[in-house]
Design an enzyme around this catalytic site. Structure first.
Site, PDB file in Angstrom:
ATOM      1  CE  LYS A  26      76.012 -44.300 -18.639  1.00  0.00           C
ATOM      2  NZ  LYS A  26      77.301 -44.694 -19.222  1.00  0.00           N
ATOM      3  CB  SER A 471      83.597 -40.751 -31.653  1.00  0.00           C
ATOM      4  OG  SER A 471      84.228 -41.810 -30.957  1.00  0.00           O
ATOM      5  CD1 TRP A 599      76.384 -54.313 -32.141  1.00  0.00           C
ATOM      6  CD2 TRP A 599      77.330 -52.304 -32.352  1.00  0.00           C
ATOM      7  NE1 TRP A 599      77.723 -54.465 -31.894  1.00  0.00           N
ATOM      8  CE2 TRP A 599      78.340 -53.252 -32.018  1.00  0.00           C
ATOM      9  CE3 TRP A 599      77.706 -50.979 -32.531  1.00  0.00           C
ATOM     10  CZ2 TRP A 599      79.677 -52.900 -31.862  1.00  0.00           C
ATOM     11  CZ3 TRP A 599      79.040 -50.630 -32.374  1.00  0.00           C
ATOM     12  CH2 TRP A 599      80.002 -51.582 -32.039  1.00  0.00           C
ATOM     13  CD  GLU A 643      77.826 -57.915 -31.840  1.00  0.00           C
ATOM     14  OE1 GLU A 643      76.617 -57.671 -31.833  1.00  0.00           O
ATOM     15  OE2 GLU A 643      78.697 -57.068 -31.594  1.00  0.00           O
ATOM     16  CB  CYS A 681      87.053 -52.800 -31.945  1.00  0.00           C
ATOM     17  SG  CYS A 681      85.421 -52.067 -31.841  1.00  0.00           S
ATOM     18  CG  HIS A 732      87.606 -50.422 -24.786  1.00  0.00           C
ATOM     19  ND1 HIS A 732      88.374 -50.867 -25.829  1.00  0.00           N
ATOM     20  CD2 HIS A 732      86.396 -50.107 -25.306  1.00  0.00           C
ATOM     21  CE1 HIS A 732      87.649 -50.839 -26.936  1.00  0.00           C
ATOM     22  NE2 HIS A 732      86.461 -50.380 -26.647  1.00  0.00           N
TER      23      HIS A 732
END
Length: 792
Positions: A26, A471, A599, A643, A681, A732
């Site tokens: 990352k 956020s 999650w 999901e 999303c 994104h």
């Protein structure tokens, strides 16, 4: 029929985390994006990570010589890797392809993922039922398809130099095309599977190239065979599998002791669920050399399967998707009877790639004398990727040498499972009693028309009200302050003052931009799930349990191990302070029960619906306190609603019932004048439009920018009649959409949905973006809203 020798006698796994134990990949990728390093630097870091991984897997017990070690590295996404392998980029990115061989340099690879200027990146959506996101290929009749990228061959040679014979891993050709979408330029009626012969021909070239350098095994992942939720009839999917593997397995011969072959031996995997009816027989009828099946989520076959003779069956009994330590004795009870299925050999494996779990439980020890970040009792219940490799090796040894050879390991695993079942906090009678006392009234609000009128009178918002999802960018200063506070180096009062100062800055910015409904920006939150898990009983969090979500985005999923309850208010102080700074409405921001489950690594000892209701009750208490503090809008985010949707349609109604129910339980205790929002999303929403409606939120915001409002006509056709905020800014990607682009998207929305219902917002939260992108993008969003508002 295959004559390949028995494979992986010491066990194997289907993949391994690729981000690095301390997110080295990352950091290297983001440094490359920022221009601080170049492609050579990135390649050096990636190569070191790959070599470290293969050596680690050998140390943990996998055989270094027979292809038991998978090579499943990716700089960004495994589906994008196939796009690069084939040179199959959309028309808008064709200039990035090398003129000679059609390959993509790293710059081009990342551009396809992240976009540039007016060129939008590939869409992103969920990878089956995981919290990983893949990039959706765009295929047409004219999309270039060839064997364009030799990276897989180079990486095999790299590992071989390090002394390890690896097994290259790719998304299989059928799944790649089944998950693709028709490009804009495709003709009517075209489906990406129409290009199967071209894609298979390119894969065949790759297999020949791998055979030429001595690769013994290649792994092709075909999870499309476990779901019936794709827009491909099962009959066509099965015909594609038969055709593809006739070309790849039968027409290309494997090597023998006397001659080199045209291809390596082929392992076909089917993770994330049970195979379609007859799909195991379908694969067995091909000349592939090994088949891996998921025996965690899928049923265990019980009758012999013709065609398995001479093939290796890889029994995926170690869960690659969750973190609980396996009862190895119980797993052997599943594996040993599989010998009766008639396979030429039986091997032990994981149910999925270990991409979906953290690296190592032992990484939860940090600092000299600091102890562990997890209760030692809880740590003993867990198995991260490294521990799961060990479990595979133990089971493989038991299968080969008998249970007595691993008696101590079997006893230890059984003891850990038993201790978990009786530990304090796993069952809390007060939580169970409250859930048992729920009635239908606890899951319902009054009629929407009455709520809408009360909310309009209270909030007095303009047409096409503007807001954000919650956020705002997490600046280095915010992260440093939070880290210092976590380490005990910053006093509570100083930390609170720093966060309040950031909230004040965010409120001022929103007012200057002209947004209608404000948020506090969430500077105090490390993650939208972890933040709540840290303050709810029944959860634990890790220090180094990083998992890749997409690209360079990594998260630390909490571990939900016991009954859930809220010991104290969580967000009320921050929201009330924000409201004191402005005359505009302020949204309280919560994460919904389904997303908290999706999650997190969730307990597997009770139905998910029961756990969801416990979380729902904790959130219900938080919402009541926000309402009492004067907060008139509460957003309960459910980005993961789809999901957890089961991959089989027959299982979906039961899931949607409890998932929608847990959201309604959380949100149904408020007055009519309190407006409830939700956000979704990363989803293909068409499959869950009924559930979106069933949530009964007053306003629902959805990701829509990359798909150019694809969901809006679907909502209109379904008769959706409450507030809707289709995202007009794709957060994104680092690109800033122009005011004209946002206006065009908003105009598409109001053509399909009553403008009185439409809200204007980004696709998702702004946490991962920088202010240099966010401020102009939000200014364009407000400008577009005003322009379209004036034209109504």
């Amino acid at each position: 029929m295959s004559t390949t020798p028995a494979a992986f006698p010491g066990g194997t796994i289907l993949g391994y985390p690729r981000i690095g134990r301390r997110r080295e990949l990352k950091k290297a990728v983001e440094s490359f994006w920022a221009g601080r390093t170049d492609a050579v630097d990135l390649e050096v870091t990636a190569g070191a990570l790959r070599r470290e991984t293969v050596r680690r897997l050998v140390d943990l017990g996998l055989n270094p010589d027979d292809g038991s070690v998978p090579a499943a590295f990716s700089y960004y996404d495994q589906v994008l890797d196939v796009v690069a392998l084939l040179g199959a980029v959309p028309e808008r990115f064709r200039d990035l392809l090398d003129d000679e061989d059609g390959s993509l340099e790293l710059d081009g690879y990342f551009t396809v993922a992240r976009g540039r200027g007016e060129d939008a990146p590939l869409e992103m959506t969920k990878w089956f039922d995981t919290n990983y996101h893949y990039l959706v290929p765009e295929i047409s009749e004219t999309t270039p398809v060839s064997f364009a990228d030799h990276r897989v061959v180079r990486e095999y040679a790299e590992a071989k130099e390090a002394g390890v014979t690896t097994r290259p891993v790719l998304v299989g050709p059928v799944t790649f095309l089944a998950l693709s979408k028709a490009a804009d330029e495709a003709g009517e009626g075209f489906h990406p599977l129409d290009r199967l012969d071209d894609v298979v021909a390119a894969y065949a070239e790759l297999l020949r190239a791998l055979a030429a350098v001595g690769v013994p095994w290649v792994q092709l992942d075909e999870p499309a065979l476990v779901t019936d939720s794709l827009d491909v009839p099962a009959e066509r999917l099965h015909a594609a599998i038969a055709s593809a593997y006739r070309a790849l397995a039968t027409d290309l011969a494997t090597g023998t002791d006397d001659a080199d072959g045209e291809r390596p031996a082929i392992l076909v995997t089917a993770p994330f669920g049970g195979l379609h009816d007859d799909a195991l027989a379908l694969l067995a009828a091909t000349d592939v050399d090994a088949i891996a099946i998921d025996l965690v989520k899928g049923a265990t076959p019980t009758t012999p399967v013709p065609g398995l003779e001479g093939k290796t069956l890889v029994a995926g009994v170690i869960d690659g998707h969750n973190v609980w330590r396996a009862d190895l004795t119980a797993k052997l009870d599943v594996v040993e009877p599989l010998r009766a299925l008639g396979a030429g050999a039986l091997a032990v494996g994981t149910s999925t790639s270990l991409l979906h779990v953290p690296h190592d439980v032992e990484d939860e020890v940090f600092g000299e004398g600091a102890g562990t970040t997890l209760d030692p009792r809880l740590r003993d219940w867990l198995a991260f990727a490294d521990q799961k490799v060990g479990e595979v090796a133990t089971l493989a040894r038991a299968l080969a040498d008998g249970r007595d050879a691993v008696a101590d390991a079997l006893a230890a695993s059984s003891a850990a499972v038993a201790s978990r079942a009786v530990a304090a906090g796993v069952v809390v009678p007060a939580v169970r009693d409250r859930a048992a006392a729920l009635t239908d009234a606890d899951f319902a609000r009054g009629p929407y028309a009455e709520r809408a009128a009360a909310q309009a009178a209270r909030l007095n918002l303009p047409a096409l009200p503007t807001t954000t999802i919650g956020s705002f960018p997490q600046t280095p200063e915010i992260r440093k302050a939070r880290a210092a506070w976590t380490r005990g180096e910053l006093a509570d009062a100083d930390y609170s003052a720093a966060m309040r100062a950031e909230i004040g800055r965010v409120v001022t910015l929103q007012e200057e931009l002209g947004l209608d409904v404000l948020v506090h920006g969430e500077p105090e939150r490390n993650d939208m799930v972890q933040y709540f898990a840290e303050q709810l009983d029944g959860f634990a969090v890790t220090a180094n349990g990083w998992v890749q979500s997409y690209g360079s985005r990594c998260v630390r999923p909490p571990i939900l191990w016991g009954d859930v309850q809220r010991p104290a208010p969580i967000t009320v102080e921050w929201s009330a302070y924000t409201a004191s700074l402005t005359e505009k409405p302020v949204k309280g921001m919560l994460t919904g029960p389904v997303t908290i489950l999706a999650w997190s690594f969730v307990r597997d000892d009770q139905p998910l619906g029961d756990t969801a209701n416990q979380v729902g009750l904790a959130l219900r208490d938080e919402i009541a306190d926000l309402e009492a503090a004067g907060i008139g809008i509460v957003q309960v985010d459910e980005p993961a609603l789809r999901e957890l949707l089961p991959l089989r349609r027959a299982d979906q109604p039961a899931y949607l019932d409890w998932s929608v129910g847990s959201f309604r339980l959380a949100t149904s205790g408020v007055e009519a004048a309190t407006q409830v929002h939700t956000h979704l999303c990363y989803s293909e929403f068409g499959e869950v439009i009924g559930a979106i409606d069933g949530l009964d939120a007053d306003v629902t915001s959805v990701e829509a920018a990359r798909s150019r409002m694809e969901i809006v006509p679907e909502l209109a056709d379904a008769g959706y009649s409450r507030g809707i905020g289709p995202g007009v800014y794709d957060i994104h990607s680092p690109r800033v959409p122009s005011a004209g682009e946002v206006t065009e998207l908003l105009q598409l929305a109001v053509k399909s949905i009553d403008p009185a219902l439409v809200w204007v917002n980004p696709d998702c939260g702004l946490k991962t973006r920088g202010y240099a992108e966010v401020e102009p993008a939000l200014a364009h969003l407000v400008e577009a809203a005003r322009a379209v508002r004036a034209a109504l």
